[in-house]
Design a protein around this motif. Structure first.
Motif, PDB file in Angstrom:
ATOM      1  N   GLY A 187     -28.894 -45.512  49.590  1.00 53.18           N
ATOM      2  CA  GLY A 187     -29.328 -44.187  49.825  1.00 53.18           C
ATOM      3  C   GLY A 187     -30.492 -43.660  48.957  1.00 53.18           C
ATOM      4  N   ILE A 188     -30.963 -44.611  48.002  1.00 59.01           N
ATOM      5  CA  ILE A 188     -32.097 -44.181  47.126  1.00 59.01           C
ATOM      6  C   ILE A 188     -33.276 -45.193  47.130  1.00 59.01           C
ATOM      7  N   GLU A 189     -34.322 -44.805  46.882  1.00 56.98           N
ATOM      8  CA  GLU A 189     -35.493 -45.598  46.648  1.00 56.98           C
ATOM      9  C   GLU A 189     -36.230 -45.525  45.357  1.00 56.98           C
ATOM     10  N   ALA A 190     -36.075 -46.320  44.543  1.00 54.45           N
ATOM     11  CA  ALA A 190     -36.764 -46.278  43.182  1.00 54.45           C
ATOM     12  C   ALA A 190     -38.124 -46.873  43.258  1.00 54.45           C
ATOM     13  N   PRO A 191     -38.997 -46.646  42.251  1.00 58.60           N
ATOM     14  CA  PRO A 191     -40.290 -46.984  42.402  1.00 58.60           C
ATOM     15  C   PRO A 191     -40.266 -48.581  42.076  1.00 58.60           C
ATOM     16  N   GLU A 192     -41.115 -49.531  42.818  1.00 62.04           N
ATOM     17  CA  GLU A 192     -41.398 -50.869  42.671  1.00 62.04           C
ATOM     18  C   GLU A 192     -41.770 -51.044  41.300  1.00 62.04           C
ATOM     19  N   THR A 193     -41.254 -52.333  40.835  1.00 62.96           N
ATOM     20  CA  THR A 193     -41.790 -52.550  39.391  1.00 62.96           C
ATOM     21  C   THR A 193     -43.319 -52.657  39.185  1.00 62.96           C
ATOM     22  N   ASP A 194     -43.893 -52.918  40.287  1.00 63.56           N
ATOM     23  CA  ASP A 194     -45.434 -53.114  39.966  1.00 63.56           C
ATOM     24  C   ASP A 194     -46.035 -51.594  40.322  1.00 63.56           C
ATOM     25  N   GLN A 195     -45.287 -50.663  40.749  1.00 67.40           N
ATOM     26  CA  GLN A 195     -45.758 -49.293  40.923  1.00 67.40           C
ATOM     27  C   GLN A 195     -46.413 -48.660  39.694  1.00 67.40           C
ATOM     28  N   ILE A 196     -47.549 -47.839  39.858  1.00 68.01           N
ATOM     29  CA  ILE A 196     -48.326 -47.082  38.920  1.00 68.01           C
ATOM     30  C   ILE A 196     -48.117 -45.742  39.458  1.00 68.01           C
ATOM     31  N   CYS A 197     -47.713 -44.663  38.490  1.00 70.75           N
ATOM     32  CA  CYS A 197     -47.589 -43.481  38.527  1.00 70.75           C
ATOM     33  C   CYS A 197     -48.542 -42.679  37.615  1.00 70.75           C
ATOM     34  N   LEU A 198     -48.873 -41.376  37.825  1.00 67.25           N
ATOM     35  CA  LEU A 198     -49.496 -40.718  36.726  1.00 67.25           C
ATOM     36  C   LEU A 198     -48.568 -39.697  35.922  1.00 67.25           C
ATOM     37  N   ASP A 199     -48.600 -39.602  34.751  1.00 67.44           N
ATOM     38  CA  ASP A 199     -47.765 -38.841  33.848  1.00 67.44           C
ATOM     39  C   ASP A 199     -48.087 -37.473  33.986  1.00 67.44           C
ATOM     40  N   ALA A 200     -47.669 -36.590  33.070  1.00 68.46           N
ATOM     41  CA  ALA A 200     -47.828 -35.197  33.255  1.00 68.46           C
ATOM     42  C   ALA A 200     -49.489 -34.845  32.735  1.00 68.46           C
ATOM     43  N   HIS A 201     -50.085 -35.744  32.187  1.00 64.86           N
ATOM     44  CA  HIS A 201     -51.303 -35.646  31.369  1.00 64.86           C
ATOM     45  C   HIS A 201     -52.407 -36.264  32.299  1.00 64.86           C
ATOM     46  N   GLY A 202     -52.105 -36.650  33.673  1.00 65.46           N
ATOM     47  CA  GLY A 202     -52.926 -37.326  34.318  1.00 65.46           C
ATOM     48  C   GLY A 202     -53.208 -38.848  34.319  1.00 65.46           C
ATOM     49  N   GLN A 203     -52.339 -39.412  33.140  1.00 60.77           N
ATOM     50  CA  GLN A 203     -52.634 -40.837  32.576  1.00 60.77           C
ATOM     51  C   GLN A 203     -51.701 -41.975  33.457  1.00 60.77           C
ATOM     52  N   LYS A 204     -52.364 -43.112  33.800  1.00 61.11           N
ATOM     53  CA  LYS A 204     -51.527 -43.885  34.525  1.00 61.11           C
ATOM     54  C   LYS A 204     -50.363 -44.543  33.722  1.00 61.11           C
TER      55      LYS A 204
ATOM     56  N   ILE B 203     -46.499 -41.899  44.767  1.00 61.15           N
ATOM     57  CA  ILE B 203     -46.503 -42.079  45.841  1.00 61.15           C
ATOM     58  C   ILE B 203     -45.079 -42.550  46.065  1.00 61.15           C
ATOM     59  N   ALA B 204     -44.547 -41.979  47.379  1.00 61.33           N
ATOM     60  CA  ALA B 204     -43.227 -42.329  47.673  1.00 61.33           C
ATOM     61  C   ALA B 204     -43.191 -43.869  47.770  1.00 61.33           C
ATOM     62  N   PRO B 205     -42.145 -44.623  47.080  1.00 58.19           N
ATOM     63  CA  PRO B 205     -41.836 -46.089  47.097  1.00 58.19           C
ATOM     64  C   PRO B 205     -41.973 -46.813  48.431  1.00 58.19           C
ATOM     65  N   TRP B 206     -41.772 -45.943  49.547  1.00 56.76           N
ATOM     66  CA  TRP B 206     -41.622 -46.723  50.951  1.00 56.76           C
ATOM     67  C   TRP B 206     -43.338 -46.650  51.244  1.00 56.76           C
ATOM     68  N   ASP B 207     -44.176 -45.739  50.953  1.00 55.29           N
ATOM     69  CA  ASP B 207     -45.508 -45.496  51.076  1.00 55.29           C
ATOM     70  C   ASP B 207     -46.170 -46.561  50.416  1.00 55.29           C
ATOM     71  N   TRP B 208     -45.659 -46.662  48.729  1.00 54.00           N
ATOM     72  CA  TRP B 208     -46.311 -47.441  48.071  1.00 54.00           C
ATOM     73  C   TRP B 208     -46.618 -49.039  48.648  1.00 54.00           C
ATOM     74  N   ARG B 209     -45.570 -49.375  49.303  1.00 51.62           N
ATOM     75  CA  ARG B 209     -45.584 -50.587  49.851  1.00 51.62           C
ATOM     76  C   ARG B 209     -46.546 -51.005  51.096  1.00 51.62           C
ATOM     77  N   HIS B 210     -46.914 -49.832  51.611  1.00 49.03           N
ATOM     78  CA  HIS B 210     -48.209 -49.936  52.713  1.00 49.03           C
ATOM     79  C   HIS B 210     -48.973 -49.100  52.480  1.00 49.03           C
ATOM     80  N   ARG B 211     -49.442 -48.972  51.236  1.00 47.31           N
ATOM     81  CA  ARG B 211     -50.359 -47.554  50.985  1.00 47.31           C
ATOM     82  C   ARG B 211     -51.808 -47.867  51.419  1.00 47.31           C
ATOM     83  N   ASN B 212     -52.664 -47.078  51.757  1.00 48.73           N
ATOM     84  CA  ASN B 212     -53.920 -46.825  52.081  1.00 48.73           C
ATOM     85  C   ASN B 212     -54.638 -45.750  51.798  1.00 48.73           C
ATOM     86  N   GLN B 213     -55.932 -45.640  52.237  1.00 51.28           N
ATOM     87  CA  GLN B 213     -56.480 -44.400  51.448  1.00 51.28           C
ATOM     88  C   GLN B 213     -55.995 -43.089  52.159  1.00 51.28           C
ATOM     89  N   SER B 214     -55.303 -42.717  53.152  1.00 51.69           N
ATOM     90  CA  SER B 214     -54.727 -41.886  53.781  1.00 51.69           C
ATOM     91  C   SER B 214     -53.463 -41.509  53.238  1.00 51.69           C
TER      92      SER B 214
END
Length: 241
Positions: free
Chosen positions: A46-63, A147-158
């Protein structure tokens, strides 16, 4: 018609009570979705956590390596305590699907409430309020953009980027740029996963013959992995050499 009947039968077997079990013990936590108890790999339902290779931005816009953070927060919350997991069925990687509890607390719900996971399509309706609470509190990955974890796995420019109300103007390049995963998200995640021509998922360890020749920016199907246990749990096999 025959093929449809066979598929329906297979799904019935996977979802049947025969596949149900209860496992207890202090788990080995592989990522924000996957644990191992008594050599049984369990995918939190019932849940989707970020992949271990996933990069996000923090509150300051840093990766930042939000997938590693989600895993580590789950490890910290577990703190060596005993889990009770009720499993029903398996996923495509043959992991048991389970709802897990620590001293009666729903771990799956805790991950969503703390902002370290999102609801999946198969989540319990009662979990929805936890995601609202996390997003309103800017907790976990909701503190910035992701990016939602399910989109991260198949991400593209859109691919849609979600999260905080304000994000840097260069967010597309930061989270979708071709050079995003040139380097591993963490120095503990040095295993390279590649996808072959026939869709076969193969991982390569440092020191193997092909390791240095692999360009991780070439194919978005490629990813960094943190351990062989994680790799095999996600359906990757070790390269022959």
């Amino acid at each position: 018609m025959k093929q449809r009947m066979m598929m329906a039968a297979l799904l019935a077997i996977i979802a049947s009570p025969v596949c149900a079990a209860t496992l207890s013990g202090a788990p080995r936590i592989l990522d924000g979705n996957t644990i191992e108890i008594e050599q049984t790999k369990i995918r939190l339902s019932g849940i989707e956590a970020p992949e271990t290779d996933q990069i996000c931005l923090d509150a300051h816009g840093q990766k930042w390596a939000c997938g590693i953070a989600a895993r580590d927060e789950l490890i910290k919350h577990s703190n060596g305590r005993t889990w009770d997991c009720h499993t029903t069925g398996v996923d495509v990687y043959r992991r048991s699907l389970g709802n897990c509890f620590i001293a009666g607390e729903d771990v799956n719900a805790w991950m969503v409430r703390s902002g370290w996971a999102l609801l999946s399509a198969r989540s319990a309706a009662s979990y929805a309020i936890y995601e609202v609470v996390a997003s309103n509190a800017y907790a976990g990955i909701w503190s910035g953009a992701f990016i939602a974890p399910w989109d991260w796995r198949h991400r593209n420019q859109s691919t849609i980027i979600i999260g905080a109300s304000s994000v840097p103007s260069d967010v597309q390049e930061l989270l979708l740029g071709s050079a995003l995963l040139t380097d591993p998200p963490s120095q503990e995640c040095l295993i390279k996963g590649t996808v072959g021509r026939k869709g076969e998922r193969i991982y390569h360890l440092p020191g193997q013959n092909s390791y240095e020749q692999i360009d991780m920016t070439k194919n978005l199907g490629e990813r960094w992995l943190c351990s062989e246990s994680e790799a095999t749990a996600l359906g990757w096999r070790k390269a022959a050499r």
